[in-house]
Design a protein around this motif. Structure first.
Motif, PDB file in Angstrom:
ATOM      1  N   PHE A  63     -50.808  -4.316  40.608  1.00 42.62           N
ATOM      2  CA  PHE A  63     -50.441  -4.518  39.211  1.00 42.62           C
ATOM      3  C   PHE A  63     -51.501  -5.360  38.504  1.00 42.62           C
ATOM      4  N   ASN A  64     -51.433  -5.354  37.170  1.00 45.43           N
ATOM      5  CA  ASN A  64     -52.368  -6.129  36.359  1.00 45.43           C
ATOM      6  C   ASN A  64     -52.289  -7.614  36.740  1.00 45.43           C
ATOM      7  N   GLN A  65     -53.444  -8.228  36.962  1.00 47.68           N
ATOM      8  CA  GLN A  65     -53.498  -9.603  37.447  1.00 47.68           C
ATOM      9  C   GLN A  65     -53.576 -10.646  36.329  1.00 47.68           C
ATOM     10  N   ASN A  66     -53.562 -10.214  35.065  1.00 52.10           N
ATOM     11  CA  ASN A  66     -53.688 -11.165  33.950  1.00 52.10           C
ATOM     12  C   ASN A  66     -52.329 -11.722  33.530  1.00 52.10           C
ATOM     13  N   ARG A  67     -51.517 -12.033  34.502  1.00 49.21           N
ATOM     14  CA  ARG A  67     -50.195 -12.605  34.270  1.00 49.21           C
ATOM     15  C   ARG A  67     -49.939 -13.706  35.286  1.00 49.21           C
ATOM     16  N   ALA A  68     -49.469 -14.865  34.787  1.00 49.58           N
ATOM     17  CA  ALA A  68     -48.984 -15.941  35.649  1.00 49.58           C
ATOM     18  C   ALA A  68     -47.462 -15.945  35.592  1.00 49.58           C
ATOM     19  N   LEU A 115     -40.541 -16.652  34.299  1.00 49.69           N
ATOM     20  CA  LEU A 115     -41.248 -17.031  33.091  1.00 49.69           C
ATOM     21  C   LEU A 115     -42.605 -16.356  33.178  1.00 49.69           C
ATOM     22  N   TRP A 116     -42.928 -15.588  32.158  1.00 53.23           N
ATOM     23  CA  TRP A 116     -44.185 -14.840  32.169  1.00 53.23           C
ATOM     24  C   TRP A 116     -45.165 -15.441  31.174  1.00 53.23           C
ATOM     25  N   GLU A 117     -46.388 -15.629  31.622  1.00 50.44           N
ATOM     26  CA  GLU A 117     -47.469 -16.042  30.740  1.00 50.44           C
ATOM     27  C   GLU A 117     -48.602 -15.040  30.909  1.00 50.44           C
ATOM     28  N   ASP A 118     -48.817 -14.255  29.859  1.00 48.24           N
ATOM     29  CA  ASP A 118     -49.794 -13.174  29.894  1.00 48.24           C
ATOM     30  C   ASP A 118     -51.069 -13.580  29.177  1.00 48.24           C
ATOM     31  N   PHE A 179     -34.037   7.307  31.827  1.00 48.34           N
ATOM     32  CA  PHE A 179     -34.373   7.614  30.440  1.00 48.34           C
ATOM     33  C   PHE A 179     -35.073   6.453  29.738  1.00 48.34           C
ATOM     34  N   ALA A 180     -35.010   5.269  30.338  1.00 50.63           N
ATOM     35  CA  ALA A 180     -35.481   4.049  29.668  1.00 50.63           C
ATOM     36  C   ALA A 180     -36.984   3.825  29.876  1.00 50.63           C
ATOM     37  N   TRP A 181     -37.770   4.768  29.378  1.00 52.10           N
ATOM     38  CA  TRP A 181     -39.223   4.654  29.463  1.00 52.10           C
ATOM     39  C   TRP A 181     -39.713   3.576  28.487  1.00 52.10           C
ATOM     40  N   HIS A 182     -40.683   2.792  28.922  1.00 50.39           N
ATOM     41  CA  HIS A 182     -41.252   1.752  28.053  1.00 50.39           C
ATOM     42  C   HIS A 182     -42.623   1.340  28.580  1.00 50.39           C
ATOM     43  N   ARG A 183     -43.371   0.671  27.727  1.00 54.76           N
ATOM     44  CA  ARG A 183     -44.699   0.190  28.123  1.00 54.76           C
ATOM     45  C   ARG A 183     -45.033  -1.058  27.315  1.00 54.76           C
ATOM     46  N   CYS A 184     -46.062  -1.760  27.765  1.00 56.26           N
ATOM     47  CA  CYS A 184     -46.628  -2.891  27.028  1.00 56.26           C
ATOM     48  C   CYS A 184     -48.131  -2.662  26.922  1.00 56.26           C
ATOM     49  N   ASP A 185     -48.616  -2.471  25.710  1.00 56.91           N
ATOM     50  CA  ASP A 185     -50.055  -2.244  25.530  1.00 56.91           C
ATOM     51  C   ASP A 185     -50.842  -3.469  25.971  1.00 56.91           C
ATOM     52  N   ALA A 186     -52.041  -3.236  26.464  1.00 56.23           N
ATOM     53  CA  ALA A 186     -52.907  -4.336  26.886  1.00 56.23           C
ATOM     54  C   ALA A 186     -53.194  -5.241  25.695  1.00 56.23           C
ATOM     55  N   ILE A 187     -52.898  -6.514  25.846  1.00 57.14           N
ATOM     56  CA  ILE A 187     -53.033  -7.448  24.730  1.00 57.14           C
ATOM     57  C   ILE A 187     -54.485  -7.881  24.552  1.00 57.14           C
ATOM     58  N   THR A 188     -54.855  -8.132  23.312  1.00 57.37           N
ATOM     59  CA  THR A 188     -56.196  -8.652  23.018  1.00 57.37           C
ATOM     60  C   THR A 188     -56.130 -10.110  22.587  1.00 57.37           C
ATOM     61  N   CYS A 189     -54.912 -10.666  22.513  1.00 56.69           N
ATOM     62  CA  CYS A 189     -54.761 -12.087  22.179  1.00 56.69           C
ATOM     63  C   CYS A 189     -54.959 -12.918  23.452  1.00 56.69           C
ATOM     64  N   ASP A 190     -54.952 -14.229  23.298  1.00 53.00           N
ATOM     65  CA  ASP A 190     -55.243 -15.117  24.425  1.00 53.00           C
ATOM     66  C   ASP A 190     -54.037 -15.412  25.298  1.00 53.00           C
ATOM     67  N   ILE A 191     -52.847 -15.526  24.692  1.00 55.88           N
ATOM     68  CA  ILE A 191     -51.687 -15.949  25.486  1.00 55.88           C
ATOM     69  C   ILE A 191     -50.392 -15.412  24.876  1.00 55.88           C
ATOM     70  N   ARG A 192     -49.475 -15.031  25.763  1.00 54.66           N
ATOM     71  CA  ARG A 192     -48.156 -14.539  25.365  1.00 54.66           C
ATOM     72  C   ARG A 192     -47.150 -15.035  26.404  1.00 54.66           C
ATOM     73  N   GLN A 193     -46.064 -15.640  25.939  1.00 55.83           N
ATOM     74  CA  GLN A 193     -45.088 -16.244  26.845  1.00 55.83           C
ATOM     75  C   GLN A 193     -43.698 -15.674  26.599  1.00 55.83           C
ATOM     76  N   SER A 194     -42.967 -15.425  27.678  1.00 49.65           N
ATOM     77  CA  SER A 194     -41.610 -14.888  27.554  1.00 49.65           C
ATOM     78  C   SER A 194     -40.791 -15.234  28.786  1.00 49.65           C
TER      79      SER A 194
END
Length: 204
Positions: A63-68, A115-118, A179-194
């Protein structure tokens, strides 16, 4: 005794759930504005872990490694352990969630939390979640890139049908099925938390 007013915070979110509307297009989901009590939301921000010292998990190598990732119930920060017990997995919250139209409360479920930090470059391709999960619930905390970096609801051909705006304290709940297809586009910002909580198909 905890210094936090968990009963007050929990009743606030339970009321939000009870007054929410189930949306059926393109598939079952719910959107909540101001999900957490304003006091609790501020406390969450103040106690957000420094991922350089508190990260408890990384994405698997495929998986994408740009997530803590910080796991509230496993980490060393007392506040997040209390948050997990008093909000995420609490019976009153689970009863309110499974009181939504199209669902039924049949007992408390096992939960997983994160807790996700992207960071720039993080994204997830079009998919639906695994069969071990029953519901996914994500609360948006902070993004320095604006509202456009929320999750997209799609079809199996990766056509975007709807995108959740990434606004602080907005959350979405999604029923997990084929049926619950979804995606998250690759972010170009520095940080995203959820904050993510998943209710599993396995009961306690």
């Amino acid at each position: 005794m905890s210094a936090f007013s968990w009963e007050k915070y929990r009743k606030y979110t339970v009321a939000k759930l009870q007054h929410s509307e189930v949306l059926w297009e393109p598939y079952w989901h719910v959107v909540l504005e101001d999900t957490l009590h304003p006091e609790l939301f501020e406390i969450c921000k103040q106690n957000w872990p420094d991922m350089a010292s508190h990260q408890t998990r990384k994405n698997p190598l495929e998986f994408n490694q740009n997530r803590a990732i910080y796991i509230p119930e496993q980490g060393a920060i007392d506040f997040w352990q209390e948050y997990y017990l008093n909000i995420m997995e609490h019976t009153e919250i689970q009863q309110a969630v499974y009181g939504l139209q199209g669902l039924e409360y049949a007992g408390d479920r096992w939960t997983t939390s994160s807790l996700w930090e992207d960071y720039a470059g993080y994204g997830v391709h079009n998919h639906y979640d695994g069969h071990t999960m029953n519901l996914a619930w994500q609360v948006y905390m902070y993004c320095d890139g604006g509202e456009q970096w929320g999750t997209s609801l799609t079809d199996e051909h990766d056509n975007e049908i709807k995108r959740f705006p990434f606004r602080p304290n907005l959350s979405w709940i999604m029923r997990v099925d084929e049926f619950a297809w979804h995606r998250c586009d690759a972010i170009t910002c520095d940080i995203r938390q959820s904050i993510m909580i998943r209710y599993m198909n396995k009961f306690k």
